[in-house]
Design a protein around this motif. Structure first.
Motif, PDB file in Angstrom:
ATOM      1  N   GLY A 274       1.751 -11.998  -2.947  1.00  0.00           N
ATOM      2  CA  GLY A 274       2.962 -12.434  -3.622  1.00  0.00           C
ATOM      3  C   GLY A 274       3.675 -13.539  -2.867  1.00  0.00           C
ATOM      4  N   ALA A 275       4.780 -14.022  -3.486  1.00  0.00           N
ATOM      5  CA  ALA A 275       5.524 -15.143  -2.922  1.00  0.00           C
ATOM      6  C   ALA A 275       6.620 -14.700  -1.963  1.00  0.00           C
ATOM      7  CB  ALA A 275       6.138 -15.976  -4.047  1.00  0.00           C
ATOM      8  N   ASP A 276       7.032 -13.427  -2.016  1.00  0.00           N
ATOM      9  CA  ASP A 276       8.125 -12.981  -1.152  1.00  0.00           C
ATOM     10  C   ASP A 276       7.617 -12.813   0.277  1.00  0.00           C
ATOM     11  OD1 ASP A 276       6.585 -10.948  -2.311  1.00  0.00           O
ATOM     12  OD2 ASP A 276       8.067  -9.405  -1.820  1.00  0.00           O
ATOM     13  N   VAL A 277       8.327 -13.386   1.224  1.00  0.00           N
ATOM     14  CA  VAL A 277       7.936 -13.339   2.627  1.00  0.00           C
ATOM     15  C   VAL A 277       8.748 -12.257   3.339  1.00  0.00           C
ATOM     16  CG1 VAL A 277       7.836 -14.622   4.797  1.00  0.00           C
ATOM     17  CG2 VAL A 277       7.291 -15.761   2.634  1.00  0.00           C
ATOM     18  N   SER A 278       8.038 -11.353   4.004  1.00  0.00           N
ATOM     19  CA  SER A 278       8.688 -10.241   4.690  1.00  0.00           C
ATOM     20  C   SER A 278       8.912 -10.562   6.162  1.00  0.00           C
ATOM     21  CB  SER A 278       7.835  -8.975   4.578  1.00  0.00           C
ATOM     22  OG  SER A 278       8.380  -7.956   5.403  1.00  0.00           O
ATOM     23  N   GLN A 279      10.146 -10.309   6.623  1.00  0.00           N
ATOM     24  CA  GLN A 279      10.463 -10.492   8.031  1.00  0.00           C
ATOM     25  C   GLN A 279      10.049  -9.276   8.858  1.00  0.00           C
ATOM     26  OE1 GLN A 279      11.605 -13.510   8.994  1.00  0.00           O
ATOM     27  NE2 GLN A 279      11.433 -14.039   6.816  1.00  0.00           N
ATOM     28  N   GLN A 280       9.625  -8.182   8.185  1.00  0.00           N
ATOM     29  CA  GLN A 280       9.183  -7.005   8.931  1.00  0.00           C
ATOM     30  C   GLN A 280       7.866  -7.263   9.645  1.00  0.00           C
ATOM     31  OE1 GLN A 280      10.270  -4.292   5.247  1.00  0.00           O
ATOM     32  NE2 GLN A 280       9.735  -3.010   6.979  1.00  0.00           N
ATOM     33  N   ALA A 281       7.051  -8.117   9.054  1.00  0.00           N
ATOM     34  CA  ALA A 281       5.767  -8.434   9.675  1.00  0.00           C
ATOM     35  C   ALA A 281       5.977  -9.405  10.829  1.00  0.00           C
ATOM     36  CB  ALA A 281       4.830  -9.047   8.637  1.00  0.00           C
ATOM     37  N   ALA A 282       5.107  -9.348  11.809  1.00  0.00           N
ATOM     38  CA  ALA A 282       5.180 -10.256  12.957  1.00  0.00           C
ATOM     39  C   ALA A 282       3.831 -10.954  13.116  1.00  0.00           C
ATOM     40  CB  ALA A 282       5.552  -9.491  14.227  1.00  0.00           C
ATOM     41  N   PRO A 283       3.742 -12.251  12.815  1.00  0.00           N
ATOM     42  CA  PRO A 283       4.807 -13.110  12.272  1.00  0.00           C
ATOM     43  C   PRO A 283       5.080 -12.792  10.804  1.00  0.00           C
ATOM     44  CG  PRO A 283       2.751 -14.302  12.315  1.00  0.00           C
ATOM     45  CD  PRO A 283       2.473 -12.988  12.983  1.00  0.00           C
ATOM     46  N   PRO A 284       6.211 -13.269  10.254  1.00  0.00           N
ATOM     47  CA  PRO A 284       6.507 -13.038   8.829  1.00  0.00           C
ATOM     48  C   PRO A 284       5.364 -13.499   7.943  1.00  0.00           C
ATOM     49  CG  PRO A 284       8.422 -13.943   9.946  1.00  0.00           C
ATOM     50  CD  PRO A 284       7.287 -14.027  10.931  1.00  0.00           C
TER      51      PRO A 284
ATOM     52  N   ILE B 265       0.188   3.556  -6.246  1.00  0.00           N
ATOM     53  CA  ILE B 265       1.537   3.386  -5.725  1.00  0.00           C
ATOM     54  C   ILE B 265       2.058   1.990  -6.081  1.00  0.00           C
ATOM     55  CG2 ILE B 265       1.168   5.014  -3.840  1.00  0.00           C
ATOM     56  CD1 ILE B 265       1.022   2.529  -1.952  1.00  0.00           C
ATOM     57  N   GLY B 266       3.379   1.879  -6.223  1.00  0.00           N
ATOM     58  CA  GLY B 266       3.988   0.635  -6.664  1.00  0.00           C
ATOM     59  C   GLY B 266       3.719  -0.538  -5.747  1.00  0.00           C
ATOM     60  N   ALA B 267       3.483  -0.281  -4.458  1.00  0.00           N
ATOM     61  CA  ALA B 267       3.243  -1.370  -3.505  1.00  0.00           C
ATOM     62  C   ALA B 267       1.985  -2.164  -3.839  1.00  0.00           C
ATOM     63  CB  ALA B 267       3.137  -0.812  -2.085  1.00  0.00           C
ATOM     64  N   ARG B 268       1.076  -1.608  -4.632  1.00  0.00           N
ATOM     65  CA  ARG B 268      -0.133  -2.350  -4.989  1.00  0.00           C
ATOM     66  C   ARG B 268       0.068  -3.219  -6.234  1.00  0.00           C
ATOM     67  NH1 ARG B 268      -0.538  -1.473  -0.224  1.00  0.00           N
ATOM     68  NH2 ARG B 268      -1.461   0.466   0.534  1.00  0.00           N
ATOM     69  N   SER B 269       1.205  -3.053  -6.912  1.00  0.00           N
ATOM     70  CA  SER B 269       1.531  -3.901  -8.068  1.00  0.00           C
ATOM     71  C   SER B 269       2.370  -5.074  -7.573  1.00  0.00           C
ATOM     72  CB  SER B 269       2.282  -3.088  -9.133  1.00  0.00           C
ATOM     73  OG  SER B 269       1.433  -2.122  -9.722  1.00  0.00           O
ATOM     74  N   VAL B 270       1.708  -6.037  -6.984  1.00  0.00           N
ATOM     75  CA  VAL B 270       2.381  -7.128  -6.269  1.00  0.00           C
ATOM     76  C   VAL B 270       3.183  -8.001  -7.235  1.00  0.00           C
ATOM     77  CG1 VAL B 270       2.008  -9.180  -4.845  1.00  0.00           C
ATOM     78  CG2 VAL B 270       0.637  -7.111  -4.466  1.00  0.00           C
ATOM     79  N   LYS B 271       4.436  -8.288  -6.859  1.00  0.00           N
ATOM     80  CA  LYS B 271       5.322  -9.152  -7.654  1.00  0.00           C
ATOM     81  C   LYS B 271       5.172 -10.613  -7.230  1.00  0.00           C
ATOM     82  CE  LYS B 271       8.991  -5.678  -8.218  1.00  0.00           C
ATOM     83  NZ  LYS B 271      10.423  -5.401  -7.947  1.00  0.00           N
ATOM     84  N   TRP B 272       5.687 -11.520  -8.091  1.00  0.00           N
ATOM     85  CA  TRP B 272       5.743 -12.961  -7.797  1.00  0.00           C
ATOM     86  C   TRP B 272       4.373 -13.463  -7.309  1.00  0.00           C
ATOM     87  CZ3 TRP B 272       9.485  -9.838  -5.038  1.00  0.00           C
ATOM     88  CH2 TRP B 272      10.625  -9.580  -5.806  1.00  0.00           C
ATOM     89  N   LEU B 273       3.370 -13.109  -8.089  1.00  0.00           N
ATOM     90  CA  LEU B 273       1.980 -13.319  -7.690  1.00  0.00           C
ATOM     91  C   LEU B 273       1.662 -14.796  -7.512  1.00  0.00           C
ATOM     92  CD1 LEU B 273      -0.702 -11.781  -7.215  1.00  0.00           C
ATOM     93  CD2 LEU B 273      -1.223 -12.222  -9.619  1.00  0.00           C
ATOM     94  N   GLN B 274       1.027 -15.132  -6.404  1.00  0.00           N
ATOM     95  CA  GLN B 274       0.590 -16.498  -6.128  1.00  0.00           C
ATOM     96  C   GLN B 274      -0.926 -16.643  -6.058  1.00  0.00           C
ATOM     97  OE1 GLN B 274       2.732 -17.774  -2.526  1.00  0.00           O
ATOM     98  NE2 GLN B 274       4.028 -19.010  -3.870  1.00  0.00           N
ATOM     99  N   ARG B 275      -1.603 -15.594  -5.596  1.00  0.00           N
ATOM    100  CA  ARG B 275      -3.038 -15.748  -5.347  1.00  0.00           C
ATOM    101  C   ARG B 275      -3.740 -14.404  -5.451  1.00  0.00           C
ATOM    102  NH1 ARG B 275      -2.532 -17.253  -0.631  1.00  0.00           N
ATOM    103  NH2 ARG B 275      -3.302 -15.476   0.560  1.00  0.00           N
ATOM    104  N   ILE B 276      -4.974 -14.409  -5.942  1.00  0.00           N
ATOM    105  CA  ILE B 276      -5.862 -13.243  -5.909  1.00  0.00           C
ATOM    106  C   ILE B 276      -7.166 -13.701  -5.270  1.00  0.00           C
ATOM    107  CG2 ILE B 276      -7.156 -11.539  -7.233  1.00  0.00           C
ATOM    108  CD1 ILE B 276      -5.036 -11.699  -9.382  1.00  0.00           C
ATOM    109  N   SER B 277      -7.633 -12.959  -4.296  1.00  0.00           N
ATOM    110  CA  SER B 277      -8.888 -13.320  -3.636  1.00  0.00           C
ATOM    111  C   SER B 277      -9.772 -12.083  -3.531  1.00  0.00           C
ATOM    112  CB  SER B 277      -8.616 -13.901  -2.244  1.00  0.00           C
ATOM    113  OG  SER B 277      -7.911 -12.970  -1.436  1.00  0.00           O
ATOM    114  N   ALA B 278     -11.061 -12.293  -3.317  1.00  0.00           N
ATOM    115  CA  ALA B 278     -12.032 -11.211  -3.145  1.00  0.00           C
ATOM    116  C   ALA B 278     -12.571 -11.265  -1.726  1.00  0.00           C
ATOM    117  CB  ALA B 278     -13.162 -11.334  -4.148  1.00  0.00           C
ATOM    118  N   GLN B 279     -12.656 -10.100  -1.076  1.00  0.00           N
ATOM    119  CA  GLN B 279     -13.196 -10.045   0.278  1.00  0.00           C
ATOM    120  C   GLN B 279     -13.843  -8.696   0.507  1.00  0.00           C
ATOM    121  OE1 GLN B 279      -9.288 -10.795   2.135  1.00  0.00           O
ATOM    122  NE2 GLN B 279      -9.507  -8.802   3.129  1.00  0.00           N
TER     123      GLN B 279
END
Length: 234
Positions: free
Chosen positions: A15-25, A69-83
């Protein structure tokens, strides 16, 4: 058409929202299996109720992953990739059940059970918390839900702290991704009482008796039986 190599991989929405909880964001992201991602129920949604999707719900585009769980329904979607492996995104590992001795601040990917399908759970809707009711026969009602490809098989209710149980009338789901409503008549004695409701799913999994039995350092996946305190007048 997917080949065998791709079907073993995971889909990773970001998604497009950037979290400050992650290090680095970093942007919010997560992984779901390709089997789930390519199933008919998973959506890329840009509208809701015949209107453009509101920004609060993830506009202009979001993933909808029913039964997970709701966390897997990503909002403000920018990209989907396969890995081949689950994403190393902060929120893929954050939404996990850690061992009881783990330090949530020091835990990393692979240290817990990653959350995906919703565990069996139920809630009591009526009566309400701390309601004052007449003693005697009373209808208790609520909803239950089991995630992914499971269904709610049974809901039981107790009015005597779990000494005896009453089976409820359980409505069939309108579709596999909706709550199932239930109701039962119980006899309430005068005085303080506690109602308990527990659900079973189609794999025979049942809710734990109390939150203490499913405790974990992050507090996720608390699907303990529903408890409701009421007072009954003679």
């Amino acid at each position: 058409m997917l080949n065998n190599e791709v079907t073993t991989r995971l889909r990773r929405p970001t998604g497009a929202d950037v979290s400050q909880q992650a290090a680095p964001p970093q942007p919010f992201g997560g992984s779901i299996s390709v089997a789930k991602a390519t199933s008919s129920e998973v959506l890329l949604a840009w509208a809701m109720n015949d209107q453009a999707l509101p920004a609060a719900h993830g506009a202009p585009l979001r993933v909808v992953v029913p039964g997970w769980i709701g966390a897997r329904s990503v909002k403000w979607l920018q990209r989907i990739s396969a890995q081949a492996e689950p994403t190393d995104n902060y929120f893929q590992a954050e939404y996990s059940v850690l061992p009881p001795e783990a330090d949530p601040e020091a835990a990393g990917p692979g240290d817990g059970i990653t959350l995906g399908p919703v565990a069996i759970h139920c809630a009591i809707l009526r009566p309400g918390k701390n309601d004052h009711l007449p003693s005697g026969p009373t209808e208790v009602s609520g909803f239950a839900f089991a995630g992914d490809d499971r269904t709610v098989a049974r809901v039981d209710v107790s009015a005597d702290h779990g000494s005896t149980w009453t089976s409820t009338d359980l409505d069939p789901p309108e579709n596999p991704w909706t709550w199932q409503h239930w109701r039962a008549m119980v006899t309430l004695p005068p005085g303080e009482a506690e109602l308990i409701a527990r659900a079973w799913d189609s794999t025979a999994a049942v809710q734990a008796e109390s939150p203490a039995t499913v405790w974990n350092p992050r507090g996720y996946a608390n699907n303990a039986a529903a408890h409701l305190h009421i007072t009954c007048c003679p």
